[in-house]
Design a protein around this motif. Structure first.
Motif, PDB file in Angstrom:
ATOM      1  N   LYS A 275     -21.774 -21.472 -37.618  1.00  0.00           N
ATOM      2  CA  LYS A 275     -21.276 -21.706 -38.980  1.00  0.00           C
ATOM      3  C   LYS A 275     -20.281 -20.623 -39.381  1.00  0.00           C
ATOM      4  O   LYS A 275     -19.258 -20.890 -40.018  1.00  0.00           O
ATOM      5  N   ALA A 276     -20.561 -19.373 -38.973  1.00  0.00           N
ATOM      6  CA  ALA A 276     -19.646 -18.271 -39.299  1.00  0.00           C
ATOM      7  C   ALA A 276     -18.293 -18.479 -38.595  1.00  0.00           C
ATOM      8  O   ALA A 276     -17.240 -18.216 -39.174  1.00  0.00           O
ATOM      9  N   LYS A 277     -18.327 -18.963 -37.375  1.00  0.00           N
ATOM     10  CA  LYS A 277     -17.076 -19.219 -36.626  1.00  0.00           C
ATOM     11  C   LYS A 277     -16.272 -20.331 -37.317  1.00  0.00           C
ATOM     12  O   LYS A 277     -15.042 -20.262 -37.397  1.00  0.00           O
ATOM     13  N   ASP A 278     -16.981 -21.371 -37.807  1.00  0.00           N
ATOM     14  CA  ASP A 278     -16.288 -22.459 -38.521  1.00  0.00           C
ATOM     15  C   ASP A 278     -15.638 -21.939 -39.799  1.00  0.00           C
ATOM     16  O   ASP A 278     -14.545 -22.364 -40.170  1.00  0.00           O
ATOM     17  N   LEU A 279     -16.328 -21.010 -40.470  1.00  0.00           N
ATOM     18  CA  LEU A 279     -15.758 -20.432 -41.697  1.00  0.00           C
ATOM     19  C   LEU A 279     -14.517 -19.612 -41.374  1.00  0.00           C
ATOM     20  O   LEU A 279     -13.529 -19.624 -42.107  1.00  0.00           O
ATOM     21  N   GLU A 280     -14.569 -18.915 -40.251  1.00  0.00           N
ATOM     22  CA  GLU A 280     -13.402 -18.117 -39.837  1.00  0.00           C
ATOM     23  C   GLU A 280     -12.186 -19.033 -39.648  1.00  0.00           C
ATOM     24  O   GLU A 280     -11.081 -18.723 -40.098  1.00  0.00           O
ATOM     25  N   LYS A 281     -12.428 -20.184 -39.006  1.00  0.00           N
ATOM     26  CA  LYS A 281     -11.325 -21.142 -38.776  1.00  0.00           C
ATOM     27  C   LYS A 281     -10.767 -21.664 -40.103  1.00  0.00           C
ATOM     28  O   LYS A 281      -9.605 -22.037 -40.197  1.00  0.00           O
ATOM     29  N   ALA A 282     -11.614 -21.708 -41.133  1.00  0.00           N
ATOM     30  CA  ALA A 282     -11.177 -22.215 -42.442  1.00  0.00           C
ATOM     31  C   ALA A 282     -10.500 -21.131 -43.282  1.00  0.00           C
ATOM     32  O   ALA A 282     -10.128 -21.382 -44.431  1.00  0.00           O
ATOM     33  N   GLY A 283     -10.362 -19.914 -42.742  1.00  0.00           N
ATOM     34  CA  GLY A 283      -9.617 -18.863 -43.441  1.00  0.00           C
ATOM     35  C   GLY A 283     -10.453 -17.749 -44.038  1.00  0.00           C
ATOM     36  O   GLY A 283      -9.917 -16.862 -44.704  1.00  0.00           O
ATOM     37  N   VAL A 284     -11.773 -17.780 -43.797  1.00  0.00           N
ATOM     38  CA  VAL A 284     -12.638 -16.724 -44.348  1.00  0.00           C
ATOM     39  C   VAL A 284     -12.464 -15.438 -43.539  1.00  0.00           C
ATOM     40  O   VAL A 284     -12.425 -15.483 -42.303  1.00  0.00           O
ATOM     41  N   THR A 285     -12.334 -14.289 -44.250  1.00  0.00           N
ATOM     42  CA  THR A 285     -12.177 -13.013 -43.543  1.00  0.00           C
ATOM     43  C   THR A 285     -13.372 -12.078 -43.752  1.00  0.00           C
ATOM     44  O   THR A 285     -13.475 -11.045 -43.110  1.00  0.00           O
ATOM     45  N   GLN A 286     -14.243 -12.435 -44.698  1.00  0.00           N
ATOM     46  CA  GLN A 286     -15.481 -11.654 -44.881  1.00  0.00           C
ATOM     47  C   GLN A 286     -16.630 -12.614 -45.193  1.00  0.00           C
ATOM     48  O   GLN A 286     -16.498 -13.475 -46.077  1.00  0.00           O
ATOM     49  N   ILE A 287     -17.739 -12.464 -44.479  1.00  0.00           N
ATOM     50  CA  ILE A 287     -18.934 -13.243 -44.830  1.00  0.00           C
ATOM     51  C   ILE A 287     -19.892 -12.306 -45.558  1.00  0.00           C
ATOM     52  O   ILE A 287     -20.278 -11.262 -45.025  1.00  0.00           O
ATOM     53  N   VAL A 288     -20.209 -12.666 -46.800  1.00  0.00           N
ATOM     54  CA  VAL A 288     -21.174 -11.887 -47.569  1.00  0.00           C
ATOM     55  C   VAL A 288     -22.489 -12.668 -47.548  1.00  0.00           C
ATOM     56  O   VAL A 288     -22.597 -13.741 -48.151  1.00  0.00           O
ATOM     57  N   ALA A 289     -23.450 -12.151 -46.819  1.00  0.00           N
ATOM     58  CA  ALA A 289     -24.748 -12.829 -46.705  1.00  0.00           C
ATOM     59  C   ALA A 289     -25.545 -12.576 -47.978  1.00  0.00           C
ATOM     60  O   ALA A 289     -25.918 -11.444 -48.274  1.00  0.00           O
ATOM     61  N   GLY A 290     -25.755 -13.658 -48.730  1.00  0.00           N
ATOM     62  CA  GLY A 290     -26.487 -13.536 -49.996  1.00  0.00           C
ATOM     63  C   GLY A 290     -27.913 -14.041 -49.881  1.00  0.00           C
ATOM     64  O   GLY A 290     -28.348 -14.470 -48.795  1.00  0.00           O
ATOM     65  N   SER A 291     -28.616 -14.059 -50.985  1.00  0.00           N
ATOM     66  CA  SER A 291     -30.020 -14.475 -51.018  1.00  0.00           C
ATOM     67  C   SER A 291     -30.209 -15.833 -50.371  1.00  0.00           C
ATOM     68  O   SER A 291     -29.349 -16.687 -50.516  1.00  0.00           O
ATOM     69  N   PRO A 292     -31.303 -16.049 -49.634  1.00  0.00           N
ATOM     70  CA  PRO A 292     -32.451 -15.139 -49.515  1.00  0.00           C
ATOM     71  C   PRO A 292     -32.381 -14.204 -48.303  1.00  0.00           C
ATOM     72  O   PRO A 292     -33.275 -13.394 -48.128  1.00  0.00           O
ATOM     73  N   LEU A 293     -31.396 -14.292 -47.447  1.00  0.00           N
ATOM     74  CA  LEU A 293     -31.256 -13.609 -46.144  1.00  0.00           C
ATOM     75  C   LEU A 293     -32.221 -14.182 -45.096  1.00  0.00           C
ATOM     76  O   LEU A 293     -31.860 -14.347 -43.941  1.00  0.00           O
ATOM     77  N   GLY A 294     -33.447 -14.481 -45.515  1.00  0.00           N
ATOM     78  CA  GLY A 294     -34.427 -15.055 -44.579  1.00  0.00           C
ATOM     79  C   GLY A 294     -35.821 -14.759 -45.078  1.00  0.00           C
ATOM     80  O   GLY A 294     -35.974 -14.126 -46.126  1.00  0.00           O
ATOM     81  N   GLN A 295     -36.837 -15.214 -44.316  1.00  0.00           N
ATOM     82  CA  GLN A 295     -38.209 -14.943 -44.771  1.00  0.00           C
ATOM     83  C   GLN A 295     -38.560 -13.470 -44.572  1.00  0.00           C
ATOM     84  O   GLN A 295     -39.411 -12.929 -45.266  1.00  0.00           O
ATOM     85  N   ASP A 296     -37.919 -12.832 -43.597  1.00  0.00           N
ATOM     86  CA  ASP A 296     -38.152 -11.413 -43.336  1.00  0.00           C
ATOM     87  C   ASP A 296     -36.789 -10.693 -43.422  1.00  0.00           C
ATOM     88  O   ASP A 296     -35.971 -10.762 -42.502  1.00  0.00           O
TER      89      ASP A 296
END
Ligand code: F42
Length: 354
Positions: A318-339
């Motif tokens: 998914k991050a690679k697909d976002l890069e192709k769409a022009g994203v230059t920074q991925i900010v991982a927001g809530s919830p991050l995960g169960q741990d």
């Protein structure tokens, strides 16, 4: 002299190359005490995460006090206020606050400015009028104030008379002169404004379609202001959830996705194929506190439109697909995960293998 010049050219090329690589950040909501967030941010810094963004809502702990604590606990990670609005704080107070934490963090801070969350503004009885002008004017005057300029400004929303921040100034050593300013934006007009006045844009979005729509608009704004799109950092402020077990990751993401869907604008719902009646069903479950129902109301398909969720491989794809769409920074927001701690380690792995 020539040698020095050659060295600089080399350095420029290196920084150009580095900036081509996807950048990673993590968002934290100061609903937790700053010292607790600091422990996560320290772990993120050790994993090579480059940015942390702290949200600004009046019901949470104060964003700038939180950043001050994070600054003292870390050495390298960049610390962003993401995002402050022009209505609850005068731009002069914002400039003073961001410069203060920048001094504590020895030049590691970034400022995000956005029109403000409607629920927050409503709670304070603030109408949030003329958001476009309010954001553009705030970014403009904060930049001048951070240069140590005396600012008199008679805008549509912002009015200042001889405002000045005394402890910043135009010395070469002044780290406040270059604080990057990002704009939090969703709507097309705000995205265009972000292109015009921002060094970057923080977009609440997790799907390539959101960025395929946003990037040309940001580009239009940037080019009209004489800038190149490549100068802008385009950040996907995502709902993020990662786990060895993809099902667990989805289960953690779905309640957050439900809140995003319930508050999404009509064009966004249309883009992601969510009907008005389905949104109402989700909003109804939220208002009744029926949180268990949310996991069945939000399908994996809907979760994929509004989050980066799943196994390590799923999230990388998914991050690679976002890069192709022009994203230059991925900010991982809530919830991050169960741990959360494990999720931060996964993000570190994503950074090293991207
Ligand atoms: N909000 C917060 O309060 N705190 C946060 O920490 C926060 C973080 C954050 C991070 C990323 C992000 O993308 C958003 C974030 N937000 C946060 C939310 C943010 O503050 C905004 O609420 C959100 O981005 C939605 O804003 P928007 O870009 O959709 O802009 C709104 C105001 C909008 O309606 N925009 C339209 C558009 O096309 O962009 C049009 C606006 C317009 O034209 N207004 C006219 C004008 O003159 O300004 C007036 C309209 C009229 O009818 O008079």
């Amino acid at each position: 002299m020539i040698q020095k010049f050659k060295f600089l050219r080399k350095k420029e090329k290196l920084s150009e190359k580095l900036s081509e690589k996807m950048k990673f950040g993590i968002e934290f909501v100061p609903s937790d005490p700053a010292v607790k967030i600091a422990a996560y941010v320290k772990a993120a810094e050790e994993q090579g995460v480059e940015y942390v963004w702290v949200t600004d809502h009046c019901n949470n702990r104060d964003v700038y006090s939180t950043i001050a604590v994070l600054a003292s606990a870390t050495n390298k990670i960049k610390l962003g206020a993401g995002v402050t609005n022009p209505y609850t704080r005068s731009p002069v107070i914002t400039a003073s606050s961001i410069a203060s934490v920048n001094e504590i963090a020895a030049g590691r801070v970034l400022l995000g400015v956005g029109p403000g969350d409607k629920t927050t503004l409503d709670a304070l009885g603030i109408a949030g009028e003329k958001p476009l002008a309010a954001v553009k004017e705030t970014v403009t005057v904060v930049r001048e104030l951070l240069k140590g300029q005396k600012v008199t400004f008679d805008g549509e929303v912002i009015r200042l008379k001889n405002a000045k921040i005394d402890f910043v100034g135009p010395k070469k050593t002044d780290v406040c002169m270059n604080i990057p300013i990002y704009v939090g934006a969703q709507g097309p007009k705000m995205l265009e404004a972000a292109g015009a006045v921002g060094d970057g844009v923080l977009i609440n979005g997790s799907h390539p379609d959101d960025f395929k729509a946003a990037v040309p608009v940001i580009q239009k704004g940037a080019e009209a202001a004489g800038k190149n799109l490549s100068e802008m950092d385009i950040a996907a402020y995502t709902c993020f959830s990662i786990d060895d077990d993809a099902e667990k990751a989805y289960a953690a993401a779905k309640p957050v996705v439900a809140f995003i869907v319930a508050g999404a604008s009509d064009p966004i719902l249309k883009r992601h194929g969510v009907s008005e009646s389905h949104r109402e069903e989700i909003a109804g479950a939220i208002s009744k506190g029926n949180f268990k129902e949310l996991n069945s109301l939000i399908t994996d398909k809907t979760a994929d439109r509004f989050s980066i969720a799943g196994s390590y491989e799923d999230c990388m794809n998914k991050a690679k697909d976002l890069e192709k769409a022009g994203v230059t920074q991925i900010v991982a927001g809530s919830p991050l995960g169960q741990d959360k701690e494990k999720s931060i380690q996964f993000i570190g792995k994503m950074i090293s293998e991207f």
